[in-house]
Scaffold this motif. Structure first.
Motif, PDB file in Angstrom:
ATOM      1  N   LEU A  38      37.025  41.964  32.955  1.00 58.26           N
ATOM      2  CA  LEU A  38      38.117  41.146  33.480  1.00 58.26           C
ATOM      3  C   LEU A  38      38.990  42.010  34.378  1.00 58.26           C
ATOM      4  O   LEU A  38      39.533  43.029  33.942  1.00 58.26           O
ATOM      5  N   THR A  39      39.113  41.630  35.653  1.00 57.52           N
ATOM      6  CA  THR A  39      39.980  42.347  36.584  1.00 57.52           C
ATOM      7  C   THR A  39      40.818  41.329  37.346  1.00 57.52           C
ATOM      8  O   THR A  39      40.723  40.121  37.103  1.00 57.52           O
ATOM      9  N   HIS A  40      41.630  41.827  38.284  1.00 55.59           N
ATOM     10  CA  HIS A  40      42.445  40.925  39.091  1.00 55.59           C
ATOM     11  C   HIS A  40      41.596  40.109  40.058  1.00 55.59           C
ATOM     12  O   HIS A  40      42.063  39.112  40.619  1.00 55.59           O
ATOM     13  N   GLN A  41      40.349  40.526  40.282  1.00 55.56           N
ATOM     14  CA  GLN A  41      39.483  39.786  41.187  1.00 55.56           C
ATOM     15  C   GLN A  41      38.888  38.599  40.448  1.00 55.56           C
ATOM     16  O   GLN A  41      38.158  38.771  39.477  1.00 55.56           O
ATOM     17  N   GLY A  42      39.195  37.421  40.896  1.00 54.77           N
ATOM     18  CA  GLY A  42      38.712  36.232  40.215  1.00 54.77           C
ATOM     19  C   GLY A  42      38.373  35.122  41.188  1.00 54.77           C
ATOM     20  O   GLY A  42      37.685  35.339  42.190  1.00 54.77           O
ATOM     21  N   ILE A  43      38.887  33.936  40.883  1.00 45.12           N
ATOM     22  CA  ILE A  43      38.628  32.747  41.691  1.00 45.12           C
ATOM     23  C   ILE A  43      39.949  32.264  42.262  1.00 45.12           C
ATOM     24  O   ILE A  43      40.973  32.285  41.579  1.00 45.12           O
ATOM     25  N   ALA A  44      39.942  31.837  43.504  1.00 43.32           N
ATOM     26  CA  ALA A  44      41.190  31.404  44.143  1.00 43.32           C
ATOM     27  C   ALA A  44      40.997  30.076  44.865  1.00 43.32           C
ATOM     28  O   ALA A  44      39.992  29.863  45.550  1.00 43.32           O
ATOM     29  N   PHE A  45      41.994  29.203  44.679  1.00 43.03           N
ATOM     30  CA  PHE A  45      42.049  27.902  45.370  1.00 43.03           C
ATOM     31  C   PHE A  45      43.330  27.833  46.177  1.00 43.03           C
ATOM     32  O   PHE A  45      44.377  28.362  45.766  1.00 43.03           O
ATOM     33  N   ASP A  46      43.259  27.170  47.317  1.00 39.86           N
ATOM     34  CA  ASP A  46      44.479  27.015  48.109  1.00 39.86           C
ATOM     35  C   ASP A  46      45.275  25.805  47.625  1.00 39.86           C
ATOM     36  O   ASP A  46      44.931  25.168  46.608  1.00 39.86           O
ATOM     37  N   LYS A  47      46.338  25.473  48.323  1.00 37.14           N
ATOM     38  CA  LYS A  47      47.229  24.398  47.893  1.00 37.14           C
ATOM     39  C   LYS A  47      46.548  23.033  47.911  1.00 37.14           C
ATOM     40  O   LYS A  47      47.014  22.096  47.246  1.00 37.14           O
ATOM     41  N   ASP A  48      45.454  22.933  48.675  1.00 36.34           N
ATOM     42  CA  ASP A  48      44.722  21.668  48.721  1.00 36.34           C
ATOM     43  C   ASP A  48      43.591  21.622  47.700  1.00 36.34           C
ATOM     44  O   ASP A  48      42.812  20.664  47.684  1.00 36.34           O
TER      45      ASP A  48
END
Length: 291
Positions: free
Chosen positions: A59-69
């Motif tokens: 587990l690190t800070h690198q994960g999955i990201a979604f924008d505001k939409d």
């Protein structure tokens, strides 16, 4: 968690992060929201999946990201790896990131294997990491190309291999740096060849092998060590061709010479040249008794 900075105004809506155990089904759902990610690197996906299956996922800070939409803007390779490994892993999931940050994602310099070895205090880390990588490739895919997607080796795996056998890797690097001065092969190729032959030979035999390669003194004309020292003289060089001999070929030639030295009665007419199209990587012959 929101960190307030004195003198700054907090945006109306801050990104939110949480740790989620992402299952293959969840990964598939997340990927269905993918619309702007880069072309998939199959080799990277396979390497991540293999790391998951080996229990090396962290587990690190690198994960999955979604924008505001709600559009997936980072993490598609990790999600595909979870699906390929068919194994859930925990990771950070970020929601509500700005819609305009995609161009700046992952634009920093990637951490090299040599960077990963920095914490070990080892010397010659670039050579060391290259040696470990090619030893692993020799063991994993000896008869496939050592370049391209299939030849990817993660930094974590290189570090783990070093920690499991740091003394022999350190010795191989030292021999590679010294012995390559007398041979056609690169420091990495010699270090790899030395490492894989140390697994099948007692130290006394290796000393005799190495001393002969270094000096070349008093070697009989049919001695494989002399043949290996003379590879540059016997390898035609075309002035119009700038193609360098590949790492697999260099390691193979080193091992062929070793095998002919260990079992001269089986060597026949020794030919130290590139691997043929369908020729397999030779395996080092074991020294079973004092020669």
């Amino acid at each position: 968690m929101t960190i307030a900075i004195e003198g700054s105004e907090e945006p109306e809506e801050n990104p939110v992060s949480r740790i989620i155990k992402v299952t293959p089904d969840i990964a598939g759902t997340f990927l269905s929201r993918n619309s702007v990610n880069r072309r998939l690197d199959v080799g990277r996906v396979r390497a991540l999946a293999e790391a998951i299956l080996r229990g090396e996922w962290k587990l690190t800070h690198q994960g999955i990201a979604f924008d505001k939409d709600g559009v997936l803007i980072d993490g598609q390779h990790r999600l595909h790896a979870i699906i390929e490994a068919n194994t859930p892993v925990e990771m950070f999931v970020f929601n509500g990131l700005s819609n305009d940050i995609f161009p700046v994602l992952d634009t920093g310099r990637s951490r090299s294997a040599a960077d990963t070895l920095l914490s070990t205090g080892a010397k010659y880390r670039t050579l060391l990491s290259a040696t470990i990588r090619h030893v692993l490739l020799f063991k994993m895919i000896p008869n496939d190309p050592w370049s391209g997607a299939r030849a990817y080796v993660s930094n974590d795996r290189i570090l783990a291999a070093y920690n499991e056998d740091k003394d022999r890797y350190g010795e191989a690097v030292s021999i590679g740096r010294e012995l390559s001065k007398h041979l056609f092969a690169s420091q990495t190729a010699v270090a790899v060849g030395y490492f894989v032959t140390t697994e099948v030979a007692p130290a006394a035999e290796l000393d005799e092998w190495i001393s002969g390669l270094k000096s070349g003194a008093s070697l009989d004309p049919g001695d494989a060590r002399l043949a290996l020292r003379e590879v540059p003289k016997e390898t035609p060089r075309r002035s119009s061709s700038k193609r360098r001999m590949g790492m697999r070929d260099q390691v193979a030639i080193y091992i062929k010479a070793w095998n002919a030295w260990v079992e001269p009665e089986k060597a026949g007419e020794l030919r130290l040249r590139r691997l043929g199209k369908r020729e397999k990587m030779p395996l080092p012959v074991e020294v079973k008794f004092e020669r």
